[in-house]
Scaffold this active site. Structure first.
Site, short mmCIF file in Angstrom:
data_model
loop_
_atom_site.label_atom_id
_atom_site.label_comp_id
_atom_site.label_asym_id
_atom_site.label_seq_id
_atom_site.Cartn_x
_atom_site.Cartn_y
_atom_site.Cartn_z
N ASN A 210 60.51 49.76 31.67
CA ASN A 210 60.42 51.43 31.49
C ASN A 210 61.50 52.13 30.96
O ASN A 210 62.51 51.21 30.98
CB ASN A 210 59.69 52.01 32.97
CG ASN A 210 60.67 51.79 34.22
OD1 ASN A 210 61.81 52.10 34.04
ND2 ASN A 210 60.07 51.04 35.02
N ASP A 280 55.08 48.89 39.07
CA ASP A 280 53.85 48.57 40.01
C ASP A 280 53.22 47.22 39.78
O ASP A 280 52.59 46.69 40.86
CB ASP A 280 52.85 49.65 40.09
CG ASP A 280 53.77 50.68 40.88
OD1 ASP A 280 54.47 50.68 41.73
OD2 ASP A 280 53.34 51.92 40.32
N LYS A 290 56.70 31.27 24.24
CA LYS A 290 56.67 32.41 23.45
C LYS A 290 55.00 32.53 22.87
O LYS A 290 54.44 31.67 22.40
CB LYS A 290 57.36 32.54 22.27
CG LYS A 290 57.19 33.97 21.50
CD LYS A 290 58.16 34.07 20.48
CE LYS A 290 57.99 35.20 19.38
NZ LYS A 290 58.30 35.19 18.20
N PHE A 325 62.27 58.20 46.46
CA PHE A 325 61.96 59.08 45.18
C PHE A 325 60.60 59.35 44.76
O PHE A 325 59.74 58.27 44.97
CB PHE A 325 62.98 58.70 44.07
CG PHE A 325 64.17 59.09 44.03
CD1 PHE A 325 65.14 58.83 44.80
CD2 PHE A 325 64.86 59.84 43.06
CE1 PHE A 325 66.45 59.07 44.79
CE2 PHE A 325 66.06 60.35 42.94
CZ PHE A 325 66.87 59.98 43.98
N LYS A 339 53.55 61.18 50.03
CA LYS A 339 54.33 60.05 49.90
C LYS A 339 55.44 59.85 50.98
O LYS A 339 55.66 58.83 51.56
CB LYS A 339 55.28 59.99 48.60
CG LYS A 339 55.38 58.82 48.07
CD LYS A 339 55.66 58.94 46.61
CE LYS A 339 54.55 58.75 45.59
NZ LYS A 339 54.96 58.93 44.18
N1 CTP Z 1 58.95 51.92 44.83
C1 CTP Z 1 59.32 50.69 45.52
N2 CTP Z 1 58.42 49.78 44.99
C2 CTP Z 1 57.47 49.70 44.14
C3 CTP Z 1 57.11 51.07 43.57
C4 CTP Z 1 57.96 52.24 43.87
O1 CTP Z 1 60.09 50.86 46.05
N3 CTP Z 1 57.01 48.74 43.77
C5 CTP Z 1 59.76 53.20 45.29
C6 CTP Z 1 60.42 53.87 44.15
O2 CTP Z 1 61.92 53.38 44.25
C7 CTP Z 1 60.59 55.17 44.54
C8 CTP Z 1 59.48 55.43 45.32
O3 CTP Z 1 58.63 54.29 45.67
O4 CTP Z 1 61.39 55.56 45.63
C9 CTP Z 1 58.30 56.24 44.53
O5 CTP Z 1 57.58 55.46 43.19
P1 CTP Z 1 56.32 55.98 42.74
O6 CTP Z 1 55.88 55.11 41.91
O7 CTP Z 1 56.40 57.41 42.53
O8 CTP Z 1 55.29 56.03 43.90
P2 CTP Z 1 53.89 54.93 44.15
O9 CTP Z 1 54.07 54.80 45.64
O10 CTP Z 1 54.01 53.76 43.52
O11 CTP Z 1 53.06 56.00 43.99
P3 CTP Z 1 52.36 56.37 42.49
O12 CTP Z 1 52.52 55.47 41.42
O13 CTP Z 1 50.83 56.51 42.73
O14 CTP Z 1 52.67 57.73 42.28
#
Ligand code: CTP
Length: 398
Positions: A210, A280, A290, A325, A339
């Site tokens: 990302n 995620d 490859k 965050f 959250k």
């Molecule tokens: N985070 C984490 N591990 C993951 C995904 C996210 O530690 N696998 C942490 C990020 O570092 C951030 C927070 O979770 O502090 C929020 O991430 P975000 O992607 O916004 O939240 P999600 O819980 O994944 O929810 P959504 O994607 O549904 O918004």
């Protein structure tokens, strides 16, 4: 807070706001600080040496070479002596010298030799303040970790309204005492910070990633370390490096790697800040060779990654402070509140993709900070170095 035992250099450059610096010196001395004043020759057009000497109870440093003031050798001793330096007012000229590294008088020489926290309170006409050269110089200083006290909007010496008047002495005084207080609270604390993106391998040459640069989290790690915390930074692939050599950097690639390192250090961490943009999902299988292109479409099967923040929230003790965050695109505050609750956080930093200049790929960010007691603080769009200072101040205060 008493400033007893604190040694402070007050630098004054040549602006009408120098008269307010007399009150600042008085406030600092009244609260126990030892103050030594360094001035430019232009500053002495606005305030007298006698007033500065009387209020600071020390001699004034005003020239690099003079018979009674052998500053050419004294300035290193002076910089060793001081805990912080505050330059108020900081004119466009002195800001320019600081940014470029010119050392042609007592104040610019002191600044260049000073390797501890510096506060500057810019003061000038609003047109000069908005000038792109001044703004560029200020950005340079902010990125080097200089605490810039933004001028408020108000009536200027020229009679017009605008941004450029020096912040009031009482406010500057509060910022300095707040700095010492928060540094005391964070000193010796163990902090764990995650930053940057994660790369999830598809095959030996490809990955899912990302746009996170890692800048926000690295600025937070550096600011925690600047305030005396022992910091471990767990960072995904990033071109940016920590500027504080005391930060222990653990470079990781995937979410799984990041999770393992976090689990290893979390138990002993007093403060944990998860600012990484963790993927995620990850490919279910990494191809050993490859993947060759074929005529038909390719379907990648993804599996869920561990939620690092979620795991840490479940395992934290009441003594540990956990910051998450959230990057939201709709229903920002409501989603952020959910959250905060579901991940058992002590503080959540929200940035919205709807705000111009905020989030991924920008050097600036606009945040709101939410707490479990429903208290929410909104901040202006700022350079990420300054956003990190706000975040660290909130961590220290809560
Ligand atoms: N985070 C984490 N591990 C993951 C995904 C996210 O530690 N696998 C942490 C990020 O570092 C951030 C927070 O979770 O502090 C929020 O991430 P975000 O992607 O916004 O939240 P999600 O819980 O994944 O929810 P959504 O994607 O549904 O918004």
């Amino acid at each position: 807070m008493s400033l007893a035992g604190k040694n402070i250099i007050v630098g004054i450059s040549g602006g009408i706001a120098a008269y307010k610096t007399l009150s600042l010196i008085r406030l600092l001395v009244k609260n126990g600080a030892n103050v030594k004043v360094v001035v430019t020759s232009n500053a002495l057009n606005f305030v007298t040496k006698l007033s500065l000497q009387t209020l600071s109870k020390n001699k004034i440093y005003d020239s690099v070479f003079s018979e009674i003031n052998d500053y050419s050798t004294e300035h290193i001793a002076l910089t060793d002596w001081a805990d912080v330096m505050v330059v108020a007012p900081a004119t466009a000229n002195i800001i320019g010298k600081f940014a470029i590294g010119i050392a042609d008088d007592a104040l610019s020489t002191t600044f260049l030799a000073f390797d501890k926290p510096v506060f500057i309170a810019p003061a000038m006409n609003s047109k000069m303040y908005e000038n792109s050269a001044v703004q560029q110089n200020l950005r340079t200083l902010i990125e080097r970790g200089i605490y810039t006290i933004e001028p408020p909007i108000g009536e200027l010496a020229c009679g017009c309204e605008g941004k450029g008047r020096m912040e009031e002495p009482e406010v500057i005084f509060e910022l300095i005492t707040g700095f010492f207080l928060n540094t005391k609270k964070l000193s010796g604390k163990k902090a764990l910070v995650t930053a940057g993106p994660t790369y999830e391998a598809i095959d030996p040459v490809r990955f899912i990633g990302n746009h996170s640069s890692g800048l926000m989290g690295i600025c937070i790690a550096d600011e925690l370390a600047n305030r005396g915390a022992e910091v471990i930074l767990v960072c995904g692939p990033s071109a940016i490096k920590s500027k504080n050599s005391s930060v222990k950097c653990m470079d990781v690639v995937s979410a799984k790697d990041m999770f393992e390192v976090c689990k290893q250090y979390f138990e002993t961490a007093d403060i944990t800040v998860c600012s990484a943009a963790v993927a995620d999902y990850t490919p279910k299988q990494i191809a050993l060779q490859k993947i060759k292109k074929k005529d038909n479409d390719l379907v990648l099967e993804l599996t869920k990654n561990p939620d690092i923040l979620g795991y840490l929230g479940e395992h934290k003790t009441s003594e540990q402070f956990l910051v998450g965050f959230a990057l939201e695109t709709e229903n920002e505050l409501q989603n952020a509140e959910n959250k905060l609750k579901s991940k058992h956080l002590d503080m959540l930093v929200l940035n919205s993709l709807n705000d111009q200049g905020a989030g991924f790929g920008h050097t600036t960010n606009k945040i709101s900070i939410l707490f479990p007691n429903k208290n929410t603080k909104h901040f202006e769009l700022k350079n990420k170095t300054n956003v990190a200072k706000d975040i660290v101040n909130e961590i220290a205060n809560n």
